[in-house]
Scaffold this motif. Structure first.
Motif, PDB file in Angstrom:
ATOM      1  N   TYR A  55       0.676  -1.109   0.026  1.00  0.00           N
ATOM      2  CA  TYR A  55       0.063   0.156   0.168  1.00  0.00           C
ATOM      3  C   TYR A  55       0.960   1.225  -0.028  1.00  0.00           C
ATOM      4  N   LEU A  56       2.108   1.204   0.741  1.00  0.00           N
ATOM      5  CA  LEU A  56       2.878   2.629   0.722  1.00  0.00           C
ATOM      6  C   LEU A  56       3.523   2.521  -0.473  1.00  0.00           C
ATOM      7  N   ALA A  57       3.845   1.689  -1.097  1.00  0.00           N
ATOM      8  CA  ALA A  57       4.879   1.618  -2.301  1.00  0.00           C
ATOM      9  C   ALA A  57       4.577   2.794  -3.217  1.00  0.00           C
ATOM     10  N   PRO A  58       3.330   2.977  -3.959  1.00  0.00           N
ATOM     11  CA  PRO A  58       3.319   4.343  -4.610  1.00  0.00           C
ATOM     12  C   PRO A  58       3.394   5.684  -4.195  1.00  0.00           C
ATOM     13  N   LEU A 115       3.145  11.128 -12.248  1.00  0.00           N
ATOM     14  CA  LEU A 115       1.752  11.232 -12.285  1.00  0.00           C
ATOM     15  C   LEU A 115       0.847  10.292 -12.366  1.00  0.00           C
ATOM     16  N   LEU A 116       1.105   9.328 -12.981  1.00  0.00           N
ATOM     17  CA  LEU A 116       0.070   7.918 -13.016  1.00  0.00           C
ATOM     18  C   LEU A 116       0.120   7.565 -11.216  1.00  0.00           C
ATOM     19  N   LEU A 117       1.394   7.386 -10.734  1.00  0.00           N
ATOM     20  CA  LEU A 117       1.072   6.920  -9.379  1.00  0.00           C
ATOM     21  C   LEU A 117       0.398   8.074  -8.435  1.00  0.00           C
ATOM     22  N   SER A 118       0.571   9.075  -8.684  1.00  0.00           N
ATOM     23  CA  SER A 118       0.142  10.046  -7.553  1.00  0.00           C
ATOM     24  C   SER A 118      -1.607  10.402  -8.089  1.00  0.00           C
ATOM     25  N   PHE A 119      -1.886  10.039  -9.108  1.00  0.00           N
ATOM     26  CA  PHE A 119      -3.268   9.822  -9.301  1.00  0.00           C
ATOM     27  C   PHE A 119      -4.235   8.840  -9.368  1.00  0.00           C
ATOM     28  N   THR A 120      -3.520   7.470  -9.333  1.00  0.00           N
ATOM     29  CA  THR A 120      -4.250   6.524  -9.141  1.00  0.00           C
ATOM     30  C   THR A 120      -3.644   5.641  -7.861  1.00  0.00           C
ATOM     31  N   GLY A 121      -2.611   5.303  -8.090  1.00  0.00           N
ATOM     32  CA  GLY A 121      -1.795   4.388  -6.928  1.00  0.00           C
ATOM     33  C   GLY A 121      -1.790   4.862  -5.674  1.00  0.00           C
ATOM     34  N   GLU A 122      -1.327   6.065  -5.702  1.00  0.00           N
ATOM     35  CA  GLU A 122      -1.226   6.781  -4.301  1.00  0.00           C
ATOM     36  C   GLU A 122      -2.475   6.922  -3.332  1.00  0.00           C
ATOM     37  N   PRO A 123      -3.466   7.332  -4.162  1.00  0.00           N
ATOM     38  CA  PRO A 123      -4.792   7.412  -3.325  1.00  0.00           C
ATOM     39  C   PRO A 123      -5.278   5.841  -2.760  1.00  0.00           C
ATOM     40  N   TRP A 124      -5.059   5.181  -3.883  1.00  0.00           N
ATOM     41  CA  TRP A 124      -5.516   3.828  -3.569  1.00  0.00           C
ATOM     42  C   TRP A 124      -4.608   2.991  -2.322  1.00  0.00           C
ATOM     43  N   GLY A 125      -3.195   3.281  -2.514  1.00  0.00           N
ATOM     44  CA  GLY A 125      -2.396   2.892  -1.346  1.00  0.00           C
ATOM     45  C   GLY A 125      -2.850   3.285  -0.163  1.00  0.00           C
ATOM     46  N   LEU A 126      -2.962   4.685   0.169  1.00  0.00           N
ATOM     47  CA  LEU A 126      -3.165   5.418   1.128  1.00  0.00           C
ATOM     48  C   LEU A 126      -4.229   5.261   1.852  1.00  0.00           C
ATOM     49  N   THR A 127      -5.517   4.965   1.077  1.00  0.00           N
ATOM     50  CA  THR A 127      -6.783   4.482   1.678  1.00  0.00           C
ATOM     51  C   THR A 127      -6.745   3.091   2.167  1.00  0.00           C
ATOM     52  N   GLY A 128      -6.019   2.468   1.454  1.00  0.00           N
ATOM     53  CA  GLY A 128      -5.612   0.900   1.867  1.00  0.00           C
ATOM     54  C   GLY A 128      -4.740   0.686   3.364  1.00  0.00           C
ATOM     55  N   VAL A 129      -3.802   1.711   3.522  1.00  0.00           N
ATOM     56  CA  VAL A 129      -3.219   1.833   4.613  1.00  0.00           C
ATOM     57  C   VAL A 129      -4.034   2.122   5.608  1.00  0.00           C
ATOM     58  N   LYS A 130      -4.785   3.251   5.556  1.00  0.00           N
ATOM     59  CA  LYS A 130      -5.608   3.716   6.609  1.00  0.00           C
ATOM     60  C   LYS A 130      -6.511   2.719   7.246  1.00  0.00           C
TER      61      LYS A 130
END
Length: 371
Positions: A55-58, A115-130
């Motif tokens: 989850y934190l990778a992006p 750009l791809l990570l910050s718009f897709t992977g990062e929101p997904w990952g941080l939501t999953g982390v929480k």
């Protein structure tokens, strides 16, 4: 030229991969140390740690790629300058501007990836982390209940179980004192109980109790109530002392671009301030342009500096990234306050670094690749 391009790519990509891996590990260790009270809990498994890394990778890649790229440029091309290889290339008619092509192309590719990570992977990952950390907190609460020991970490509640099974976390002969309403506290006695962590919101857990009775006394009167039950659930808020353990929270970074625009629109309709949401969106765009800015500034600094060793490269990288970060935060703050348009605030640091890079490249081209 193809041979030169492959050689330069090798000099840049190898240290880039090494530094990304090192910084990723460093960031994970730092974040892990911040959350040791949760991540070293009694119920944490290797699967939970693996999910956390995924989850934190992006998020960590978005943070690590720009500084790793700047390090790769200053150390990779700097080594060519120290070994006089750039002098040889200059003698063959290779200009400093031609050496900029490779880093610029890599910078554009890295910017697209960010750009791809910050718009897709990062929101997904941080939501999953929480969600993962909230789940782990609940499991830790269940795992921390010991046989014959009063558990008081839940706010205004005291939990006691005569016996706790190791396998399923089943409690036997349970006592629960609920003092959340001081005027009429509850005393719950049950034959068995357990924690249900699969349902409920992230800020609460559910205690499932079987075959028992509830005693309620009113301290202001002589009223006393008794209720027997076969099965019941008590929703328990984790309280400030436990929810603050979830340090993996950053609401705006968890939102996709569409959600940020929608939140900004709703804020305007309700008379609120939409700038923080728009600023968060344009800050991501600005971060995605950072690798290109570093390529334009880092290349002339690497090929034009004197014989000064790797220590200078590390110092220059750290200073450049700290300056970039401070300027970005300052302009972001000004954008949130309305002192700068959010579009300009998001890109102003990149524009400054690009302008400095163009000037540095002009100086190097005029005076030669090495001095």
């Amino acid at each position: 030229m193809k041979l030169l391009a492959r050689y330069l790519l090798k000099e840049l990509l190898v240290p880039l991969v090494v530094w990304v891996a090192f910084l990723f590990l460093l960031l994970f260790v730092m974040q892990f140390l911040r959350g040791t009270d949760v991540l070293l809990g009694s119920a944490v498994t290797l699967v939970d740690v693996g999910r956390l890394i995924l989850y934190l990778a992006p998020h960590f890649l978005v943070m690590a790629l720009p500084i790793a790229f700047l390090l790769a440029i200053l150390l990779g091309l700097g080594r060519l300058s120290e070994d006089r290889e750039l002098t040889a290339l200059q003698a063959l008619g290779i200009s400093p501007t031609q050496l900029l092509a490779g880093p610029a192309v890599i910078g554009v590719l890295l910017g697209g990836l960010m750009l791809l990570l910050s718009f897709t992977g990062e929101p997904w990952g941080l939501t999953g982390v929480k969600e993962l950390v909230s789940e782990v907190i609940k499991k830790n609460v269940a795992g921390d209940v010991k046989s014959g020991v009063f558990y008081e970490d839940l706010s205004d509640l005291t939990l006691y179980a005569e016996r706790v099974s190791r396998e399923g976390g089943q409690w036997t002969h349970v006592l629960l004192h609920d003092d959340r309403e001081p005027s009429s506290p509850l005393l719950v006695l049950a034959q068995t109980g357990r924690v249900n962590t699969s349902v409920g919101d992230e800020a609460a857990l559910r205690l499932v109790l079987d075959v028992g009775e509830v005693h309620r006394a009113n301290r202001s009167t002589t009223d006393y109530s008794l209720l027997r039950f076969e099965q019941g659930e008590i929703s328990v808020g984790l309280g400030t002392s436990l929810t603050r353990k979830n340090r993996f929270r950053s609401p705006k970074e968890e939102m996709t671009p569409g959600e940020l625009l929608m939140a900004a629109e709703e804020a305007e309709k309700s008379g609120g301030d939409s700038r923080p949401f728009l600023m968060a969106l344009h800050s991501r765009l600005g971060n995605a342009v950072a690798p290109l800015s570093f390529a334009l500034l880092g290349t002339p600094l690497a090929i034009g500096r004197r014989q000064s060793g790797r220590a200078w490269g590390y110092l220059l990288t750290l200073s450049g990234y700290v300056l970039f970060y401070l300027l970005s935060r300052a302009f972001e703050h000004m954008g949130n306050q309305g002192k700068l348009p959010v579009v300009l605030a998001g890109q102003l640091t990149n524009l400054i670094f690009i302008a400095l890079g163009i000037f540095a490249m002009w100086r190097v081209s005029r005076s030669g690749t090495v001095r």
